[in-house]
Design a protein around this motif. Structure first.
Motif, PDB file in Angstrom:
ATOM      1  N   VAL A 112      -0.374  -0.829 -17.562  1.00 36.95           N
ATOM      2  CA  VAL A 112       0.731  -1.731 -17.262  1.00 36.95           C
ATOM      3  C   VAL A 112       0.414  -2.353 -15.907  1.00 36.95           C
ATOM      4  CG1 VAL A 112       3.192  -1.905 -16.770  1.00 36.95           C
ATOM      5  CG2 VAL A 112       2.385  -0.331 -18.543  1.00 36.95           C
ATOM      6  N   SER A 113       0.305  -3.668 -15.881  1.00 34.98           N
ATOM      7  CA  SER A 113      -0.065  -4.374 -14.648  1.00 34.98           C
ATOM      8  C   SER A 113       1.049  -4.327 -13.615  1.00 34.98           C
ATOM      9  CB  SER A 113      -0.393  -5.835 -14.960  1.00 34.98           C
ATOM     10  OG  SER A 113      -1.531  -5.900 -15.766  1.00 34.98           O
ATOM     11  N   LEU A 114       0.630  -4.180 -12.361  1.00 37.73           N
ATOM     12  CA  LEU A 114       1.556  -4.200 -11.237  1.00 37.73           C
ATOM     13  C   LEU A 114       1.420  -5.528 -10.508  1.00 37.73           C
ATOM     14  CD1 LEU A 114       0.925  -0.623  -9.802  1.00 37.73           C
ATOM     15  CD2 LEU A 114       2.838  -1.381 -11.229  1.00 37.73           C
ATOM     16  N   SER A 115       2.496  -5.957  -9.885  1.00 38.66           N
ATOM     17  CA  SER A 115       2.506  -7.190  -9.101  1.00 38.66           C
ATOM     18  C   SER A 115       2.893  -6.869  -7.673  1.00 38.66           C
ATOM     19  CB  SER A 115       3.508  -8.189  -9.682  1.00 38.66           C
ATOM     20  OG  SER A 115       3.154  -8.543 -10.985  1.00 38.66           O
ATOM     21  N   ARG A 116       2.591  -7.814  -6.815  1.00 39.67           N
ATOM     22  CA  ARG A 116       2.964  -7.697  -5.399  1.00 39.67           C
ATOM     23  C   ARG A 116       3.946  -8.813  -5.081  1.00 39.67           C
ATOM     24  NH1 ARG A 116      -1.050  -8.742  -0.346  1.00 39.67           N
ATOM     25  NH2 ARG A 116       0.549  -8.664   1.238  1.00 39.67           N
ATOM     26  N   GLY A 117       5.131  -8.443  -4.625  1.00 41.03           N
ATOM     27  CA  GLY A 117       6.157  -9.426  -4.304  1.00 41.03           C
ATOM     28  C   GLY A 117       5.889 -10.134  -2.997  1.00 41.03           C
ATOM     29  N   SER A 118       6.637 -11.171  -2.748  1.00 39.04           N
ATOM     30  CA  SER A 118       6.458 -11.947  -1.520  1.00 39.04           C
ATOM     31  C   SER A 118       6.735 -11.104  -0.277  1.00 39.04           C
ATOM     32  CB  SER A 118       7.362 -13.182  -1.530  1.00 39.04           C
ATOM     33  OG  SER A 118       8.713 -12.795  -1.628  1.00 39.04           O
ATOM     34  N   ASP A 119       7.544 -10.051  -0.418  1.00 37.78           N
ATOM     35  CA  ASP A 119       7.813  -9.162   0.708  1.00 37.78           C
ATOM     36  C   ASP A 119       6.890  -7.942   0.706  1.00 37.78           C
ATOM     37  OD1 ASP A 119       8.814  -7.819  -1.469  1.00 37.78           O
ATOM     38  OD2 ASP A 119      10.711  -7.273  -0.515  1.00 37.78           O
ATOM     39  N   ASP A 170      -8.432  -6.518  -6.530  1.00 41.82           N
ATOM     40  CA  ASP A 170      -7.125  -6.274  -5.920  1.00 41.82           C
ATOM     41  C   ASP A 170      -5.976  -6.422  -6.907  1.00 41.82           C
ATOM     42  OD1 ASP A 170      -8.204  -5.663  -3.475  1.00 41.82           O
ATOM     43  OD2 ASP A 170      -8.124  -7.729  -2.763  1.00 41.82           O
ATOM     44  N   ARG A 171      -6.249  -6.249  -8.190  1.00 48.16           N
ATOM     45  CA  ARG A 171      -5.190  -6.209  -9.194  1.00 48.16           C
ATOM     46  C   ARG A 171      -5.063  -4.760  -9.647  1.00 48.16           C
ATOM     47  NH1 ARG A 171      -7.104 -11.062 -12.920  1.00 48.16           N
ATOM     48  NH2 ARG A 171      -9.040 -10.525 -11.922  1.00 48.16           N
ATOM     49  N   PHE A 172      -3.834  -4.255  -9.591  1.00 48.96           N
ATOM     50  CA  PHE A 172      -3.596  -2.855  -9.890  1.00 48.96           C
ATOM     51  C   PHE A 172      -2.802  -2.718 -11.175  1.00 48.96           C
ATOM     52  CE2 PHE A 172      -4.387  -2.990  -5.394  1.00 48.96           C
ATOM     53  CZ  PHE A 172      -5.181  -1.884  -5.181  1.00 48.96           C
ATOM     54  N   ALA A 173      -2.975  -1.563 -11.813  1.00 43.99           N
ATOM     55  CA  ALA A 173      -2.231  -1.235 -13.022  1.00 43.99           C
ATOM     56  C   ALA A 173      -1.955   0.261 -13.019  1.00 43.99           C
ATOM     57  CB  ALA A 173      -3.032  -1.624 -14.263  1.00 43.99           C
ATOM     58  N   VAL A 174      -0.975   0.659 -13.815  1.00 45.81           N
ATOM     59  CA  VAL A 174      -0.656   2.066 -14.005  1.00 45.81           C
ATOM     60  C   VAL A 174      -1.098   2.441 -15.406  1.00 45.81           C
ATOM     61  CG1 VAL A 174       1.215   3.745 -14.203  1.00 45.81           C
ATOM     62  CG2 VAL A 174       1.270   2.033 -12.398  1.00 45.81           C
ATOM     63  N   ASP A 175      -1.765   3.575 -15.509  1.00 46.42           N
ATOM     64  CA  ASP A 175      -2.205   4.089 -16.798  1.00 46.42           C
ATOM     65  C   ASP A 175      -1.139   5.045 -17.322  1.00 46.42           C
ATOM     66  OD1 ASP A 175      -3.535   5.005 -19.015  1.00 46.42           O
ATOM     67  OD2 ASP A 175      -5.099   6.071 -17.899  1.00 46.42           O
ATOM     68  N   LEU A 176      -0.504   4.675 -18.430  1.00 46.96           N
ATOM     69  CA  LEU A 176       0.565   5.488 -18.995  1.00 46.96           C
ATOM     70  C   LEU A 176       0.067   6.563 -19.948  1.00 46.96           C
ATOM     71  CD1 LEU A 176       3.240   2.773 -19.848  1.00 46.96           C
ATOM     72  CD2 LEU A 176       3.048   4.176 -17.801  1.00 46.96           C
ATOM     73  N   ALA A 177      -1.234   6.581 -20.237  1.00 54.12           N
ATOM     74  CA  ALA A 177      -1.758   7.552 -21.191  1.00 54.12           C
ATOM     75  C   ALA A 177      -1.502   8.967 -20.705  1.00 54.12           C
ATOM     76  CB  ALA A 177      -3.256   7.331 -21.402  1.00 54.12           C
ATOM     77  N   LEU A 178      -1.148   9.822 -21.652  1.00 55.27           N
ATOM     78  CA  LEU A 178      -0.916  11.222 -21.315  1.00 55.27           C
ATOM     79  C   LEU A 178      -2.250  11.911 -21.085  1.00 55.27           C
ATOM     80  CD1 LEU A 178       1.862  12.084 -23.874  1.00 55.27           C
ATOM     81  CD2 LEU A 178       2.114  11.521 -21.459  1.00 55.27           C
ATOM     82  N   VAL A 200       0.838  -1.203   0.000  1.00 62.24           N
ATOM     83  CA  VAL A 200       0.000   0.000   0.000  1.00 62.24           C
ATOM     84  C   VAL A 200       0.877   1.258   0.000  1.00 62.24           C
ATOM     85  CG1 VAL A 200      -1.658   1.309   1.390  1.00 62.24           C
ATOM     86  CG2 VAL A 200      -1.994  -1.134   1.018  1.00 62.24           C
ATOM     87  N   THR A 201       1.962   1.243   0.758  1.00 68.71           N
ATOM     88  CA  THR A 201       2.890   2.374   0.773  1.00 68.71           C
ATOM     89  C   THR A 201       3.521   2.571  -0.604  1.00 68.71           C
ATOM     90  OG1 THR A 201       3.341   2.024   3.119  1.00 68.71           O
ATOM     91  CG2 THR A 201       4.968   3.294   1.878  1.00 68.71           C
ATOM     92  N   ASP A 202       3.931   1.475  -1.246  1.00 67.04           N
ATOM     93  CA  ASP A 202       4.503   1.565  -2.592  1.00 67.04           C
ATOM     94  C   ASP A 202       3.478   2.103  -3.587  1.00 67.04           C
ATOM     95  OD1 ASP A 202       6.853   0.577  -1.568  1.00 67.04           O
ATOM     96  OD2 ASP A 202       6.842  -1.293  -2.739  1.00 67.04           O
ATOM     97  N   LEU A 203       2.233   1.636  -3.496  1.00 69.48           N
ATOM     98  CA  LEU A 203       1.188   2.135  -4.393  1.00 69.48           C
ATOM     99  C   LEU A 203       0.958   3.627  -4.179  1.00 69.48           C
ATOM    100  CD1 LEU A 203      -1.539  -0.673  -4.331  1.00 69.48           C
ATOM    101  CD2 LEU A 203       0.017  -0.096  -6.211  1.00 69.48           C
ATOM    102  N   ALA A 204       0.957   4.048  -2.929  1.00 75.26           N
ATOM    103  CA  ALA A 204       0.765   5.475  -2.631  1.00 75.26           C
ATOM    104  C   ALA A 204       1.903   6.306  -3.221  1.00 75.26           C
ATOM    105  CB  ALA A 204       0.668   5.693  -1.127  1.00 75.26           C
TER     106      ALA A 204
END
Length: 188
Positions: free
Chosen positions: A103-110, A70-78, A52-56
């Motif tokens: 662009v899909s984001l992933s959550r690591g084991s940490d 609970d799947r997140f992505a970043v929108d690169l559109a200008l 959550v901190t990284d997403l913020a």
């Protein structure tokens, strides 16, 4: 009828001691399970807090979208000037807005945020980039590539109004893009 003899006090005490010992083991096992569950829950909370901190942190610079699962992505559109960075609806779907470049984001084991690398790996396989800084750099590279692709498409489509061939228009765009890389290196 013959009645069974009454158990002796020693036999009753031994039977009761065995029952108490059995229940003690059951309670110890339950306590151990609860302790393992509490430790797992605390570790999951730490991982979730990091994600959550990284997403913020990413949201400060990028538009985030989610599909509601609970799947997140970043929108690169200008966006047009003045549009707020975080104004994408939290429940925006990939098909809701054709101007989205997700662009899909992933959550690591940490709990760290990650993205599939935009750079080729030595072995040719996709690799992951972890952490806000690495993800941010990858998103910038992807966005720049998309912008230059759009500029090239516009230049080729408008080549006749520029009085050049589409190939010449693309060559000019390629030169501009190469110059952008040189100027980016000079500013670092």
């Amino acid at each position: 009828q013959i009645q069974a003899p009454h158990p002796t006090v020693a036999a009753l005490a031994e039977e009761r001691a065995l029952r108490v010992q059995g229940r003690t083991h059951q309670l110890q096992d339950a306590a151990a399970q609860l302790q393992r569950g509490a430790a797992a829950a605390a570790a999951e909370r730490v991982r979730t807090d990091r994600f959550v901190t990284d997403l913020a942190a990413l949201r400060q610079e990028w538009r985030l979208a989610t599909d509601g699962d609970d799947r997140f992505a970043v929108d690169l559109a200008l966006r047009p000037p003045g549009a707020s960075v975080g104004s994408t609806a939290a429940t925006a779907s990939p098909t809701a807005d054709k101007t989205q470049l997700l662009v899909s984001l992933s959550r690591g084991s940490d709990g760290a945020v990650g993205v599939v690398s935009d750079l080729p790996a030595d072995d040719g396989k996709a690799s992951m980039l972890w952490g806000v800084a690495e993800v941010h750099d990858s998103l910038l590279r992807r966005q720049r590539a998309e912008v230059w692709q759009q500029i090239g498409a516009i230049a080729q489509a408008e080549a006749s109004t520029l009085d050049v061939s589409p190939a010449e228009a693309q060559r000019l765009v390629d030169q501009l893009q190469a110059g952008e890389g040189d100027s980016a290196m000079a500013t670092q």
